[in-house]
Design a protein around this motif. Sequence first.
Motif, PDB file in Angstrom:
ATOM      1  N   GLY A  22     -12.770  21.948 -33.214  1.00 49.30           N
ATOM      2  CA  GLY A  22     -11.510  22.053 -32.494  1.00 49.30           C
ATOM      3  C   GLY A  22     -10.324  22.290 -33.401  1.00 49.30           C
ATOM      4  O   GLY A  22      -9.171  22.216 -32.955  1.00 49.30           O
ATOM      5  N   LYS A  23     -10.581  22.590 -34.674  1.00 47.59           N
ATOM      6  CA  LYS A  23      -9.506  22.796 -35.650  1.00 47.59           C
ATOM      7  C   LYS A  23      -9.744  24.082 -36.433  1.00 47.59           C
ATOM      8  O   LYS A  23     -10.897  24.456 -36.685  1.00 47.59           O
ATOM      9  N   PRO A  24      -8.672  24.735 -36.864  1.00 53.61           N
ATOM     10  CA  PRO A  24      -8.852  25.877 -37.766  1.00 53.61           C
ATOM     11  C   PRO A  24      -9.419  25.402 -39.093  1.00 53.61           C
ATOM     12  O   PRO A  24      -8.992  24.373 -39.620  1.00 53.61           O
ATOM     13  N   LEU A  40      -8.107  38.265 -42.656  1.00 49.57           N
ATOM     14  CA  LEU A  40      -6.846  37.708 -42.174  1.00 49.57           C
ATOM     15  C   LEU A  40      -5.963  38.775 -41.541  1.00 49.57           C
ATOM     16  O   LEU A  40      -5.279  38.517 -40.547  1.00 49.57           O
ATOM     17  N   ARG A  41      -5.983  39.981 -42.080  1.00 53.93           N
ATOM     18  CA  ARG A  41      -5.121  41.003 -41.508  1.00 53.93           C
ATOM     19  C   ARG A  41      -5.681  41.585 -40.210  1.00 53.93           C
ATOM     20  O   ARG A  41      -5.009  42.387 -39.566  1.00 53.93           O
ATOM     21  N   THR A  42      -6.891  41.168 -39.792  1.00 46.16           N
ATOM     22  CA  THR A  42      -7.418  41.555 -38.483  1.00 46.16           C
ATOM     23  C   THR A  42      -7.023  40.550 -37.399  1.00 46.16           C
ATOM     24  O   THR A  42      -7.218  40.816 -36.215  1.00 46.16           O
ATOM     25  N   VAL A  43      -6.498  39.394 -37.825  1.00 45.49           N
ATOM     26  CA  VAL A  43      -6.090  38.355 -36.868  1.00 45.49           C
ATOM     27  C   VAL A  43      -4.788  38.782 -36.207  1.00 45.49           C
ATOM     28  O   VAL A  43      -3.862  39.232 -36.891  1.00 45.49           O
ATOM     29  N   GLN A  80      -1.113  34.439 -34.850  1.00 49.94           N
ATOM     30  CA  GLN A  80      -2.247  33.550 -34.599  1.00 49.94           C
ATOM     31  C   GLN A  80      -2.949  33.112 -35.891  1.00 49.94           C
ATOM     32  O   GLN A  80      -3.969  32.425 -35.845  1.00 49.94           O
ATOM     33  N   GLU A  81      -2.414  33.506 -37.041  1.00 45.61           N
ATOM     34  CA  GLU A  81      -3.092  33.235 -38.303  1.00 45.61           C
ATOM     35  C   GLU A  81      -3.320  31.740 -38.539  1.00 45.61           C
ATOM     36  O   GLU A  81      -4.406  31.331 -38.957  1.00 45.61           O
ATOM     37  N   ALA A  82      -2.309  30.926 -38.282  1.00 51.10           N
ATOM     38  CA  ALA A  82      -2.431  29.491 -38.526  1.00 51.10           C
ATOM     39  C   ALA A  82      -3.407  28.819 -37.572  1.00 51.10           C
ATOM     40  O   ALA A  82      -3.904  27.724 -37.858  1.00 51.10           O
ATOM     41  N   ARG A 105       1.655  33.948 -43.612  1.00 54.60           N
ATOM     42  CA  ARG A 105       1.637  32.915 -42.576  1.00 54.60           C
ATOM     43  C   ARG A 105       0.519  31.890 -42.757  1.00 54.60           C
ATOM     44  O   ARG A 105       0.338  31.038 -41.892  1.00 54.60           O
ATOM     45  N   VAL A 106      -0.240  31.964 -43.853  1.00 54.95           N
ATOM     46  CA  VAL A 106      -1.280  30.984 -44.159  1.00 54.95           C
ATOM     47  C   VAL A 106      -1.102  30.552 -45.606  1.00 54.95           C
ATOM     48  O   VAL A 106      -0.845  31.365 -46.479  1.00 54.95           O
ATOM     49  N   ARG A 107      -1.244  29.261 -45.871  1.00 57.00           N
ATOM     50  CA  ARG A 107      -1.074  28.753 -47.236  1.00 57.00           C
ATOM     51  C   ARG A 107      -2.289  29.099 -48.090  1.00 57.00           C
ATOM     52  O   ARG A 107      -3.428  28.976 -47.652  1.00 57.00           O
ATOM     53  N   PHE A 108      -2.014  29.510 -49.333  1.00 63.39           N
ATOM     54  CA  PHE A 108      -3.054  29.856 -50.292  1.00 63.39           C
ATOM     55  C   PHE A 108      -2.972  28.955 -51.521  1.00 63.39           C
ATOM     56  O   PHE A 108      -1.882  28.646 -52.005  1.00 63.39           O
TER      57      PHE A 108
END
Length: 202
Positions: A73-75, A92-95, A99-101, A148-151
């Motif tokens: 239930g979590k990313p 990631l660039r297909t998301v 909605q990335e997060a 939009r996502v932490r690396f």
Amino acid sequence: AVPDHLMGQTGKRGVVLIHGFVCNRGLWTPWLTQLKAEGHAFVAVNLHPVFASIDAYATTIERAVQQVIDATGKPPVLVCHSMGGLAARAWLRTVPLGQEAQRAHHIITIGTPHGGAWLGRFGHGHNGRQMRLKCDWLTDLLPHAQERVRFTCWYSNCDNIVFPASTATLAGADNRHLPGVAHVALAFQAQVLQRSLVIIRS
């Protein structure tokens, strides 16, 4: 030796593990043992065809991400070695935008040639050519990385595959230097595993 584990405890974050060039999921065996012991759901993918375009691996990664989301239930956190980090960014660039997060909580790359690698000039397969320094594919990929996502990006001055060392870093990421560690050995450093577990447990 350690199959995918999709019976994680409720409330615990899951993990998708992505190997690198001409490798397979067996790279992650020590990680899988630790993750299973802590009750985290995980899927460790096999990227194939071996010499395909890195873009072609997005479907495999998406399937794994969805499996872990369904189980927890979590990313999930994506943990990637070498080319696997580029495959994660290509996925990631297909998301869909915005909605990335909801698809990835954090992406950890270990010795990933974000800026290409000097040895890429000797690559004959499609994915090998995509890892050449300053190639068009990487240039196009770069702006879509960590918006939009932490690396977190682990790199070493003694990486014998991905060099110059700066090519394993990413602008805006939490870039972490491990001096004196070779390319494959980076994935087995206790510091990398323990720091990653802190992120996974969050």
